[in-house]
Design an enzyme around this catalytic site. Structure first.
Site, mmCIF file in Angstrom:
data_model
loop_
_atom_site.group_PDB
_atom_site.id
_atom_site.type_symbol
_atom_site.label_atom_id
_atom_site.label_comp_id
_atom_site.label_asym_id
_atom_site.label_seq_id
_atom_site.Cartn_x
_atom_site.Cartn_y
_atom_site.Cartn_z
ATOM 1 N N HIS A 24 0.841 -1.196 0.000
ATOM 2 C CA HIS A 24 0.000 0.000 0.000
ATOM 3 C C HIS A 24 0.880 1.252 0.000
ATOM 4 O O HIS A 24 0.651 2.178 -0.797
ATOM 5 C CB HIS A 24 -0.906 -0.013 1.232
ATOM 6 C CG HIS A 24 -1.770 1.210 1.365
ATOM 7 N ND1 HIS A 24 -3.094 1.235 1.007
ATOM 8 C CD2 HIS A 24 -1.492 2.472 1.816
ATOM 9 C CE1 HIS A 24 -3.595 2.442 1.223
ATOM 10 N NE2 HIS A 24 -2.632 3.208 1.725
ATOM 11 N N GLU A 25 1.875 1.257 0.880
ATOM 12 C CA GLU A 25 2.742 2.428 0.953
ATOM 13 C C GLU A 25 3.646 2.549 -0.285
ATOM 14 O O GLU A 25 3.981 3.654 -0.704
ATOM 15 C CB GLU A 25 3.590 2.376 2.233
ATOM 16 C CG GLU A 25 2.777 2.407 3.518
ATOM 17 C CD GLU A 25 1.796 3.564 3.582
ATOM 18 O OE1 GLU A 25 2.122 4.648 3.046
ATOM 19 O OE2 GLU A 25 0.703 3.392 4.150
ATOM 20 N N HIS A 28 1.978 4.535 -2.842
ATOM 21 C CA HIS A 28 2.134 5.988 -2.689
ATOM 22 C C HIS A 28 3.568 6.428 -3.040
ATOM 23 O O HIS A 28 3.779 7.456 -3.675
ATOM 24 C CB HIS A 28 1.859 6.408 -1.243
ATOM 25 C CG HIS A 28 0.441 6.233 -0.801
ATOM 26 N ND1 HIS A 28 -0.633 6.708 -1.522
ATOM 27 C CD2 HIS A 28 -0.089 5.644 0.310
ATOM 28 C CE1 HIS A 28 -1.761 6.421 -0.884
ATOM 29 N NE2 HIS A 28 -1.454 5.774 0.219
#
Length: 438
Positions: A24-25, A28
């Protein structure tokens, strides 16, 4: 051995959760770096730092509580202007947020800040995390459905009923006076593979069931494959009353509101389940269905949380379709791993749990409230709308939206999230959900 399997299920889910958060990170991090934003930290977890190492300008690390993660981007919001000492709690919160934001803007890198990116780039950066969870869920569902397969009744007989038990009877074993079931009387044996029935080739158990149900009291010529040899049998399905259902599986009622019944044939044959590989798009369809279910859960979250609280302090059972904490998911994973079932079956259930967890991360992070990713997307869209309106009306380009003004609302949302997490944690410890029927 059972304890080791239980712990293995928990470890599987913890590793899966860590990978999901980490990806998920990454969702980003990668676009932020591609767009030139300075990223100071990439962290998995919260709390005390367990390990970290700096590569270039970014510190990568792991913290003690694996309940989330974050990346620290330079200049998430415009730099603050000196407005003097803050008055009041909310004003202090806003000022603290602005000061913390200012500290992320490194000297000499004032242009490499998030808030200066075009709106579409900001949206891509914030969408990257949730979309990574969605993609991971689709991959897991695809491996399950198209790689391993979906369990479906096969044409192989797994067991047969030895006798006809009266409808609604509580007895589990046949008595001396109970009539033999049609399949037992016809000579079916476990392991037989259905080849044809009533002169028609059968490729699925559903086709065989349809012929049996449509032939109450009528002798049927059946051919089975028994250890490589074709064996002919004669099956006469016993007439049985069954409730009629519509296309949605709901009971059909007559004008008086009574269930409509019809006579069908009954044989007493049970099919062996086998994994059947599905088309490659099935995984995506399963992910979308799960996303719809999670969205519905979030819409009804206040009611669901109220029910969790009631069940925690009363004898009311937990809703098996209700929300869970990480502890609850880990407990279910442990119970699944320790069940007396084939290894492949347990693996499929664990993979389904992990895929569902990623769908939950995707949908929940898309909620349009700060500090969630959906809130940052809304801020970027609002900034874009302001700029588009100014251009349309010939006005000067407006200043970037200062989302630090929303810090009081962000704090309220964060407190509610913490409260929700605490409630679910207590419920999963003292009133665990029972989905396995044990």
């Amino acid at each position: 051995m059972e304890i080791l399997l239980y712990l293995g299920g928990i470890v599987f889910m913890l590793i899966g959760l860590g990978v999901s958060i980490g990806l998920h990170e990454v969702g980003h991090l990668v676009p932020a770096k591609l767009f030139g934003v300075r990223v100071g930290q990439y962290m998995i977890g919260f709390g005390p730092r367990v390990w970290s190492k700096r590569f270039g300008e970014t510190e990568y690390g792991v913290k003690a509580l694996p309940l989330g993660g974050f990346i620290s981007m330079s200049g998430m919001y415009p730099p603050s202007r000196d407005a003097g000492p803050a008055k009041g709690l909310f004003a202090s919160l806003v000022q603290d947020a602005r000061s913390a934001n200012d500290e992320t803007i490194a000297e000499g890198a004032e242009e490499r800040v998030f808030y200066r990116l075009p709106v579409w780039k900001r949206i891509i950066v914030m969408l990257g995390g949730p979309l990574m969870n969605l993609v991971l869920a689709i991959i897991i569902f695809t491996v399950m459905a198209s790689g391993i397969g979906v369990q479906q009744p096969s044409t192989t007989v797994s067991a047969i009923s030895e006798c006809m038990l009266p409808a609604g009877a509580s007895q589990q074993e046949c008595g001396a006076d109970d009539p033999a079931a049609p399949a037992a009387e016809a000579g079916f044996e476990p392991g037989d593979v259905l080849v044809s029935m009533d002169g028609r080739s059968v490729q699925t158990f559903a086709e065989a069931s349809e012929i049996i149900q449509a032939s109450p009291g009528e002798p049927l010529d059946v051919v089975v494959d028994r250890d490589g040899e074709r064996v002919g049998l004669t099956l006469t399905p016993e007439p049985a009353e069954r409730g009629a259902v519509d296309a949605n599986g709901q009971p059909v009622l007559d004008d008086d509101g009574e269930p409509v019944t019809h006579t069908v044939g009954y044989a007493g044959i049970y099919s062996q389940l086998e994994y059947v590989r599905q088309p490659i798009g099935t995984g995506t369809n399963l992910a979308m269905q799960q996303a719809g279910a999670v969205t519905e859960l979030i819409v009804n979250l206040p009611v669901k949380l109220w029910d969790v609280g009631v069940s925690l302090f009363t004898d009311q059972e937990r809703d098996p379709n209700g929300p869970l904490s990480v502890v609850g998911v880990g407990r279910i994973a442990g119970e699944v791993a320790a069940t007396d079932a084939p290894v492949l079956n347990r693996l499929v259930v664990l993979m389904n749990l992990l895929a569902a967890l990623n769908i939950a991360l995707f949908v929940f992070n898309m909620v349009p409230l700060l500090p969630l990713d959906g809130g940052h997307i809304v801020v970027a869209l609002w900034d874009g709308l302001k700029r588009a309106w100014a251009k349309l009306t010939g006005r000067p380009v407006p200043k970037p939206v200062d989302a630090t003004r929303l810090v009081p609302l962000t704090v309220v949302v964060a407190v509610l999230l913490i409260g929700m997490g605490a409630l679910l944690l207590l419920a999963d410890i003292f009133k665990p959900m029972n989905i396995l029927g044990g």
